[in-house]
Enzyme design. Structure first.
Site, PDB file in Angstrom:
ATOM      1  CB  SER A 107       6.859   5.174  -5.415  1.00 19.06           C
ATOM      2  OG  SER A 107       7.107   4.406  -4.246  1.00 19.06           O
ATOM      3  CG  ASP A 108       0.620   2.792  -4.294  1.00 18.56           C
ATOM      4  OD1 ASP A 108       0.805   2.493  -3.102  1.00 18.56           O
ATOM      5  OD2 ASP A 108      -0.505   2.775  -4.824  1.00 18.56           O
ATOM      6  CD1 TRP A 109       3.762  -2.792  -1.285  1.00 15.62           C
ATOM      7  CD2 TRP A 109       3.525  -1.518   0.540  1.00 15.62           C
ATOM      8  NE1 TRP A 109       4.122  -3.545  -0.204  1.00 15.62           N
ATOM      9  CE2 TRP A 109       3.980  -2.792   0.932  1.00 15.62           C
ATOM     10  CE3 TRP A 109       3.304  -0.550   1.520  1.00 15.62           C
ATOM     11  CZ2 TRP A 109       4.216  -3.127   2.271  1.00 15.62           C
ATOM     12  CZ3 TRP A 109       3.537  -0.881   2.846  1.00 15.62           C
ATOM     13  CH2 TRP A 109       3.999  -2.148   3.211  1.00 15.62           C
ATOM     14  CB  ALA A 110       6.831  -2.684  -3.641  1.00 17.52           C
TER      15      ALA A 110
END
Length: 760
Positions: free
Chosen positions: A304-307
């Site tokens: 995933s990307d950040w959060a």
């Protein structure tokens, strides 16, 4: 005068095949043996990635005071079985010895776990090992695309890999192979431009440079393709906002670069932070599992990307609870969560395993993919997971700096040069008639390096080492010409003019005036803008200077996007697009403006003239018919030289059988008096097809070097697949018919004859 004839062969879409690492499933015997021993907790830990902030005593102290907190580290590795960590401290890049200390302690702790599974550390090495002090910083991707030089890009990938792995960091979040077709988007500069073929070729070359053929080597790292997929066409131009891309356009424009780099062996893919057609990318089973993993047979893992998994709940409103957000993402095909600032993903995933909403078969699939990459990187082999202390001795090499300068030079794209004012006549630059340098990008390093430079945004004061402060545009000119021949005026910020009296008075007796314009560095969402037009203060600066002097004005643009400059284009004698050229950008500009290097860059994007006419070069025919027009400032592929190149004798057989190669040849001659590098661009137009064709498509390019009066024969070889498109039934197909070949000012055509139809 004697004519010298050389022949160069360029084969379009049949790239040189470079060796790649062994296929990831070849590690499945070791992986499955390990997987059988793992508990649910250990498996979920492998899927969990946290930021370095969670294991530091204080992440906000000065970078040289950063320390691992042993209690926090034990919590992460022993209690939560964490399998991956990422990022750098917020305050600055770390030194090589600091990275060795941090990575060493992390792997020491991992070695104490029951199964001794090493941690895989990921980092944003975007234009070099930009989070390692004293690493070489190269041009960003859009600038590199302007070189049309995949050999150079592959070499930069190799250097970036070596300097990143030297710090003990085996995995990088690059390259960005999502195509950049929205000029307002703040991440445009991370892409290789607006053309499918160019992005495919550049992405593949960078992956090959990063990974080589042996990922266990201290010279190579694992690549992570970004951002899957359609991130580069947000409707509003704002970061992390919706894109509307139908399936045909997704298959035609956005997916092919990912497929190409997957074929090249890329080991991981990062999911994009936006949404496509009302489906958040992190919940898109069709794109992640059905296309990437099944159709493209991608055997690595997705991250995933950040959060972004938790955002399925509170931002995207497709998951009613954080737990359901985790379930949706994992079941869509996300294998690892960049959580990154807590352990929520770990706990929620275990809850889903226990209640059966995530089956253990899916859990094992995700962990298997992650472990494959850890084995491929050699992290289980002896001390390979630990930094190599000897790497400090050969971290920087003379050839790295040579490549850095050459890359910055090749990025420089000459957009305008009235009266051949460039290269400058240095004899006119005297103590009495000085070179004036002004503008907001003239004396700062942040605007030539851009984001991902020592810090995330790259614009904080004092982040650059003091030994590099002489690398600005101004200081580079002072180094070359001496301070006495240069007048510098700090005339404006990016959006505010200062007192201009002294500048305007001096402008009347100057030899030349260099106005350095562009953007302050930014990364991601903070780079959002409401108007693509360059800041009014910068435009007004040029207008005021022009109103006070007849001295030639040269504009240098250090920017990540093509900011609109139509108000001042006619006021400038010359314009140079620098893009974000990296640490040697100042010297490269000096070399170009003083004639030591003949510019060869060509725009990998269409440079717009107006805010609401942001077209691409491959527009549809209807856009220029029935009173519609395309009106841009500078076309895709535009780029001037200090010499002139003449094309002649463009030839292709007028009739081509279905399965035959399409052999296209022409001659290119340097008619000028200077040596020059030049990229020959081959465009093909399909006159009629079952879905509306673009007016032209780039199908080949060849970068050649010619001495004065030298001529080369350039050859492109295509096949019927190069003429294909996504048809009505959403499959790739080629249709017979008439095709126009365009190279420069030359055109010819050929007919592709249908299969089993005799050629007359």
């Amino acid at each position: 005068m004697n004519t010298h004839l050389f022949i160069i062969l360029f084969i379009s879409n049949i790239c040189n095949i470079y060796a790649k690492p062994p296929p990831l499933p070849s590690y499945d015997k070791q992986v499955n043996t390990l997987l059988e021993q793992m508990t649910d907790e250990e498996k979920v830990g492998q899927m969990t990635q946290i930021s370095i902030n969670l294991i530091l005593k204080d992440p906000y102290v000065p970078w040289n005071e950063v320390e691992i907190d042993p209690i926090k580290l034990t919590t992460a590795i022993q209690d939560y079985k964490i399998g991956s960590i990422l990022n750098v401290v917020p305050t600055n890049a770390l030194g090589l010895e600091q990275w060795h200390d941090i990575i060493g302690k992390i792997q020491d702790e991992a070695a104490k776990t029951r199964l001794h599974i090493p941690v895989m550390y990921g980092i944003d090495s975007i234009h070099g090992a930009n989070y390692v002090q004293n690493a070489v910083l190269f041009p960003h991707a859009t600038g590199l695309a302007a070189t049309f030089n995949t050999t150079l890009v592959r070499e930069i990938g190799k250097i970036s890999a070596h300097q990143t792995r030297a710090a003990g960091l085996p995995w990088v979040f690059h390259p960005q192979v999502d195509i950049g077709r929205q000029k307002v988007w703040p991440r445009l500069w991370e892409t290789y431009g607006e053309d499918v073929k160019l992005v495919k070729d550049m992405g593949r070359a960078y992956v090959e440079g990063l990974q080589g053929d042996n990922l266990t080597s201290n010279e190579q790292v694992g690549a992570c393709l970004k951002h899957y997929v359609g991130y580069g066409l947000p409707l509003t131009g704002q970061d992390r906002t919706p894109a509307w891309i139908d399936e045909r356009h997704m298959l035609e424009y956005f997916l092919p670069p990912f497929e190409e780099s997957v074929r090249a062996g890329a080991v991981s893919v990062m999911i994009c932070s936006g949404e496509v057609n009302s489906i958040p990318s992190h919940a898109n089973y069709h794109l992640i599992t059905e296309i990437l993993k099944n159709t493209y047979q991608f055997e690595g893992f997705t991250v995933s990307d950040w959060a972004d998994i938790e955002r399925l709940n509170f931002r995207d409103h497709v998951a009613e609870t954080p737990k359901d957000a985790v379930r949706q993402a994992i079941m869509a095909g996300v294998d690892m969560s960049m959580v990154p600032l807590d352990y929520s993903f770990y706990n929620l995933t275990l809850d889903c395993i226990k209640d059966g909403s995530i089956p253990r078969t899916r859990l094992d699939d995700a962990v298997r993919r992650i472990l494959r990459v850890k084995f491929a990187l050699g992290l289980f082999d002896g001390r390979t997971a630990w930094p190599n202390s000897s790497a400090i001795n050969d971290f920087n090499k003379p050839e790295y700096y040579a490549t850095q300068l050459q890359a910055a030079r090749q990025v420089m794209t000459l957009l305008k040069n009235n009266g051949n004012v460039l290269p400058l006549d240095v004899n006119k630059i005297t103590d009495a008639n000085k070179l004036i340098i002004t503008g907001p990008t003239s004396n700062i390093l942040s605007s030539i390096n851009g984001g991902w430079s020592y810090t995330w945004s790259g614009h904080e004061p004092n982040i650059f080492p003091k030994n590099l402060t002489n690398k600005t545009i101004l200081e580079s000119f002072r180094t070359r010409l001496g301070s006495i021949k240069i007048d510098y005026y700090n005339s404006s910020s990016f959006d505010q003019l200062y007192n201009l009296d002294n500048l305007l008075n001096a402008s009347r007796t100057a030899s030349y005036i260099l106005v350095c314009l562009g953007e302050q560095s930014y990364t991601e969402t903070p780079g959002n803008i409401n108007d693509l037009t360059l800041d009014n203060a910068q435009l007004e600066l040029v207008e005021l200077i022009h109103n006070h002097t007849q001295v030639p004005i040269i504009i240098a643009l250090a920017q990540g996007r093509p900011r609109l400059i139509h108000r001042i284009v006619d006021l400038a004698t010359a314009i140079i697009m620098m893009f974000l050229p990296g640490m040697e950008g100042g010297r490269a500009l000096v070399d170009v403006m003083l004639g030591d290097y003949n510019p060869s860059g060509r725009l990998p994007i269409t440079y717009p003239k107006y805010n609401h006419r942001l077209s691409t070069y491959d527009y549809k025919w209807c856009e220029i018919q029935l009173d519609n027009t395309i009106d841009v400032e500078f076309e895709f592929g535009h780029g001037l030289s200090y010499t002139t190149f003449q094309y002649s004798n463009l030839y292709v057989s007028p009739s081509v059988k279905w399965n035959d190669q399409i052999n296209i040849t022409l001659y290119v001659r340097n008619n000028g008096t200077r040596q020059g590098d030049h990229t020959v661009l081959l465009f093909i137009s399909d006159l009629y097809r079952s879905v509306t064709p673009p007016n032209k498509e780039l199908k080949g390019y060849s970068k050649i070097s010619l001495n004065p009066n030298e001529q080369q024969k350039v050859q492109f070889i295509l096949n019927q697949n190069d003429l294909s498109f996504i048809g009505l039934n959403l499959t790739r197909q080629t249709e017979p018919g008439i095709f126009i070949v365009t190279v420069g000012n030359l055109q010819t055509n050929f007919t592709l004859v249908a299969q089993n139809v005799p050629v007359i």
